[in-house]
Write an enzyme that holds these catalytic residues in place. Structure first.
Site, PDB file in Angstrom:
ATOM      1  N   GLU A   1     -16.582  -7.375  -5.333  1.00 20.20           N
ATOM      2  CA  GLU A   1     -15.138  -7.083  -5.216  1.00 20.20           C
ATOM      3  C   GLU A   1     -14.318  -8.373  -5.264  1.00 20.20           C
ATOM      4  OE1 GLU A   1     -13.503  -4.306  -5.101  1.00 20.20           O
ATOM      5  OE2 GLU A   1     -14.840  -2.712  -4.424  1.00 20.20           O
TER       6      GLU A   1
ATOM      7  N   LYS B   1     -12.290  -5.255   1.928  1.00 24.75           N
ATOM      8  CA  LYS B   1     -11.766  -4.462   3.042  1.00 24.75           C
ATOM      9  C   LYS B   1     -12.699  -3.287   3.283  1.00 24.75           C
ATOM     10  CE  LYS B   1      -7.799  -1.799   4.595  1.00 24.75           C
ATOM     11  NZ  LYS B   1      -6.434  -1.340   4.292  1.00 24.75           N
TER      12      LYS B   1
ATOM     13  N   SER C   1      -6.297  -4.617  14.294  1.00 21.36           N
ATOM     14  CA  SER C   1      -5.714  -4.009  15.486  1.00 21.36           C
ATOM     15  C   SER C   1      -6.780  -3.609  16.509  1.00 21.36           C
ATOM     16  CB  SER C   1      -4.896  -2.788  15.075  1.00 21.36           C
ATOM     17  OG  SER C   1      -5.697  -1.846  14.381  1.00 21.36           O
TER      18      SER C   1
ATOM     19  N   LYS D   1     -11.697  -8.258   5.710  1.00 23.11           N
ATOM     20  CA  LYS D   1     -11.165  -7.453   6.809  1.00 23.11           C
ATOM     21  C   LYS D   1     -12.106  -6.331   7.164  1.00 23.11           C
ATOM     22  CE  LYS D   1      -7.282  -4.471   7.745  1.00 23.11           C
ATOM     23  NZ  LYS D   1      -6.112  -3.823   7.215  1.00 23.11           N
TER      24      LYS D   1
ATOM     25  N   CYS E   1       0.863  -1.181   0.000  1.00 24.07           N
ATOM     26  CA  CYS E   1       0.000   0.000   0.000  1.00 24.07           C
ATOM     27  C   CYS E   1       0.898   1.230   0.000  1.00 24.07           C
ATOM     28  CB  CYS E   1      -0.960   0.015   1.186  1.00 24.07           C
ATOM     29  SG  CYS E   1      -2.384   1.094   0.856  1.00 24.07           S
TER      30      CYS E   1
HETATM   31  C1  PBG Z   1      -3.274   0.202   5.087  1.00 25.17           C
HETATM   32  C2  PBG Z   1      -3.712  -0.863   6.029  1.00 25.17           C
HETATM   33  C3  PBG Z   1      -4.527  -0.714   7.150  1.00 25.17           C
HETATM   34  C4  PBG Z   1      -4.555  -1.953   7.790  1.00 25.17           C
HETATM   35  C5  PBG Z   1      -3.803  -2.839   7.015  1.00 25.17           C
HETATM   36  N1  PBG Z   1      -3.294  -2.144   5.921  1.00 25.17           N
HETATM   37  C6  PBG Z   1      -5.188   0.497   7.702  1.00 25.17           C
HETATM   38  C7  PBG Z   1      -6.114   1.292   6.880  1.00 25.17           C
HETATM   39  O1  PBG Z   1      -6.618   0.876   5.830  1.00 25.17           O
HETATM   40  O2  PBG Z   1      -6.336   2.413   7.299  1.00 25.17           O
HETATM   41  C8  PBG Z   1      -5.283  -2.263   9.071  1.00 25.17           C
HETATM   42  C9  PBG Z   1      -4.660  -3.311   9.947  1.00 25.17           C
HETATM   43  C10 PBG Z   1      -5.165  -3.352  11.349  1.00 25.17           C
HETATM   44  O3  PBG Z   1      -5.998  -2.546  11.802  1.00 25.17           O
HETATM   45  O4  PBG Z   1      -4.713  -4.246  12.077  1.00 25.17           O
HETATM   46  N2  PBG Z   1      -3.805   0.134   3.804  1.00 25.17           N
HETATM   47 ZN    ZN Z   2      -3.270   2.003   2.665  1.00 26.98          ZN
END
Ligand code: PBG
Ligand code: ZN
Length: 311
Positions: A217, A179, A258, A232, A104
């Site tokens: 998706e 996601k 998280s 996710k 990313c």
């Molecule tokens: C970034 C990304 C995120 C997470 C994984 N890759 C955060 C977001 O999209 O803001 C979240 C992981 C987690 O909360 O444990 N693209």
């Molecule tokens: Zn990102």
């Protein structure tokens, strides 16, 4: 008797540990909102990965963290960037561990968005070229699997052709296909310094109210050549995991995020929950819903708890 008729068997082989890779030497910065996890420099992360493998985990998921941020996310595709250095160190320290990288741009952009900003908007197609470049440098460093988490349209196809062109036809893609624009990423954004400086991610991540859209998706990413699919968050999206299980025969991962980890952790710290029991129950539920793989900050603890349970 219960052991005999149990329908879901959670196993360490299913668990993937996220690791945060930073630059420098001798750096170990504990992440306040993710107790038990730290940002580690390349010289320390190999040993950490080796421990994960010794605990029985098959894979880690590496996130690069840097202070070098700009409008083109150049540290994301720098061959000496934090992710690339960490991957090389992990491959050397734990040669049998599967190394997955998060692909990313948000942690490397001065504005914190997952794509390139053109006229105050995320430009989908300009972003694809950079994502393909990021994935290729991860593969050059030794990644076995790349995991795009940006949610741009067409990125799985762009990354697949980039990898094939750069001599990495056998590097797999685990796509964050479904996601959601979730509040459960809060602690991660502190860990990665990747919170958007303006606006939010609802323009590219899914609306938590939608499940049919997630199915579309997934179909798109499968069509573009994804090797594994991810949903996710996980625990509050078990219906999406179950839908994804029916929608594809590909290996299915779910990301216990998280915020989901932090909820259990904080309640346990207050003595309000039995931590091993609550964590194992949550991970079992994610597996029961249909996930083959679970990415979780509890991976190492859970491997130990499962071992103790059966010992
Ligand atoms: C970034 C990304 C995120 C997470 C994984 N890759 C955060 C977001 O999209 O803001 C979240 C992981 C987690 O909360 O444990 N693209
Ligand atoms: Zn990102």
């Amino acid at each position: 008797m219960r052991r005999m008729v149990r329908e879901t068997r959670l196993h360490a082989d299913q668990l993937i540990l996220p690791l945060f890779a930073t630059e420098g030497r001798g750096v170990r910065e504990p992440i306040e909102a993710l107790p038990g996890h730290s940002r580690l420099s390349p010289d320390l992360i190999g040993e950490r990965a080796e421990r994960a493998f010794a605990a029985g985990l098959p894979a880690v998921l590496v996130f690069g963290v840097t202070d070098r941020k700009d409008g083109a996310a150049s540290a994301a595709y720098d061959p000496d960037g934090p992710t690339q250095q960490a991957v090389a160190a992990i491959r050397e320290a734990a040669p049998e561990l599967v190394v997955i990288t998060d692909v990313c741009l948000c942690g490397f952009m001065d504005h914190g968005h997952c794509g390139v900003i053109v006229d105050e908007r995320v430009d989908n197609d300009v972003t694809l070229e950079l994502l393909a470049q990021v994935a290729a440098t991860h593969a050059d460093a030794g990644a076995h699997v790349v995991a795009p988490s940006d949610m741009m349209d067409g990125r799985v196809g762009a990354i697949r052709s980039g990898l094939d062109r750069e001599g990495h036809p056998d590097v797999a893609i685990m796509s964050y296909a479904a996601k959601y624009a979730s509040a459960f990423y809060g602690p991660f954004r502190e860990a990665a310094g990747s919170a958007p400086a303006f606006g939010d991610r609802r323009g590219y991540q899914l609306d938590p109210a939608n499940v049919r859209e997630a199915e579309r998706e997934i179909a798109l990413d499968v069509g573009e050549g994804a090797d594994m699919i991810m949903v996710k968050p996980a625990a509050t999206y078990l219906d999406v995991v179950a839908m994804a299980r029916r929608a594809t025969g590909l290996p299915l991962a779910a990301y216990h995020t998280s915020g989901e980890y932090a909820m259990v952790k904080a309640a346990a710290e207050r003595g309000w929950l039995d931590e091993p029991a609550a964590a194992i129950e949550t991970l079992t539920a994610i597996s029961r819903a249909g996930a083959d793989l679970i990415i979780t900050y509890y991976a190492e603890d859970a491997a130990r708890w499962l071992h103790e349970e059966t010992a």
